[in-house]
Design an enzyme around this catalytic site. Structure first.
Site, PDB file in Angstrom:
ATOM      1  CG  ASP A   1      -2.269  -1.162   1.203  1.00 27.44           C
ATOM      2  OD1 ASP A   1      -1.642  -2.121   0.605  1.00 27.44           O
ATOM      3  OD2 ASP A   1      -3.026  -1.029   1.797  1.00 27.44           O
TER       4      ASP A   1
ATOM      5  CE  LYS B   1      -5.074   1.946   2.744  1.00 21.89           C
ATOM      6  NZ  LYS B   1      -4.145   1.199   3.500  1.00 21.89           N
TER       7      LYS B   1
ATOM      8  CE  LYS C   1      -6.774  -1.304   2.742  1.00 21.24           C
ATOM      9  NZ  LYS C   1      -5.427  -2.073   3.046  1.00 21.24           N
TER      10      LYS C   1
END
Length: 318
Positions: free
Chosen positions: A155, A218, A254
């Protein structure tokens, strides 16, 4: 995980044409939140679906080998077997989507999961998380180190300065380099939407991140003052849809930060189903970044099975 998004050459003309209608976004977000949620056994089924989409996360300055181990064990068996047995789900492989830790804890997580004979993916935050303000060289090194230690998902955080000043080509180039450093590991790009100012900026950052090869986009690091919100999600998933229609490549989504209740997880699943369709309703294209959400989902499932809420000592700690 889904098929990789190879990315594409940056299309600045497409980026420059982006305009987001704020009122339409807010109206749609309200609409989504007013949709009636499933009840009884249907709700229990949706909640188990939510469990399988959770990136169970610990990102504390006080993380140790033992609390990472506990997190991994919880990820492998997120809902007590006897509760799953009552729902005839004990053999259905209900587990979280991944565990998410800092780079320095990746090796601990990999070791714990291996010892438990689990192939659950380990995700690592990287690139100067959460602010992304360290030198590019250090950010790239952090990605490589996480992958070398066994992270199969990374991430990354985008450089908000570049997004806020409209330096889209520079942002694209950085993310391309992160993607390269990830090797075979899937890359999720964190936009830190609470710091991007406008919906138009959020859409542009989403688009550029996908063009640069992000497998997921995300919302947040969970460390900003504003994290995952439904209006921002609408903007991001519409960008995902447009990118898919343009390229044929599916990119995952996400939301992360501040998602704590079972009820909220149902709204997030509803949003995905309404906006992107059932194909996006699994861990290969949808993740919930959360640390305390699982505890509330467990409580609700316990209540569905037994008709009462559990005492604090009746559910194992996450």
């Amino acid at each position: 995980m889904s098929v990789r998004n190879p990315g594409m050459k940056i299309d600045l003309e497409w980026v420059s044409k982006v305009r987001v209608n704020t009122q339409a976004v807010l109206n749609r977000a309200q609409q989504i939140q007013s949709i009636k949620l499933a009840k009884k056994q249907w709700q229990a089924a949706w909640l188990l679906k939510a469990v399988t989409c959770i990136d169970l996360t610990t990102l504390g300055g006080d993380d140790t080998q033992s609390n990472v181990h506990r997190l991994c064990m919880k990820a492998v068996q997120p809902v007590p077997r006897e509760l799953l047995g009552s729902l005839a789900m004990q053999d259905k492989g209900v587990r979280t989507a991944a565990v998410c830790v800092y780079p320095s804890r990746v090796a601990d997580a990999v070791r714990s999961l291996k010892a438990a004979n689990s192939n659950l993916p380990v995700a690592s935050v990287a690139t100067g998380f959460p602010a992304g303000q360290t030198p590019l060289r250090a950010r790239l090194e952090e990605v490589r180190a996480a992958v070398a230690d066994g992270a199969s998902e990374v991430d990354i955080v985008i450089n908000r300065t570049l997004a806020l000043t409209g330096q889209w080509e520079a942002m694209y180039d950085e993310i391309r380099q992160f993607r390269e450093a990830c090797g075979d590991a899937h890359m999720k790009s964190i936009l830190a939407t609470g710091e991007l100012g406008t919906f138009t900026n959020v859409y542009k950052a989403s688009l550029v991140s996908m063009m640069a090869g992000s497998d997921f986009i995300k919302t947040s690091t969970g460390k900003e003052s504003v994290n995952a919100t439904y209006p921002v999600a609408i903007v991001m998933v519409r960008a995902i849809r447009d990118y898919f229609l343009h390229t044929g490549h599916k990119v995952g989504f996400k939301p992360a930060g501040g998602i704590r209740t079972a009820q909220e997880s149902l709204v997030w699943l509803t949003l995905m189903k309404e906006e992107l369709g059932p194909q996006w309703l699994g861990p290969h294209l949808f993740r919930l970044g959360a640390s305390s959400l699982l505890a509330d989902i467990e409580r609700q499932i316990f209540h569905y099975v037994t008709g009462r809420y559990p005492a604090l000592n009746e559910l194992p700690m996450a």
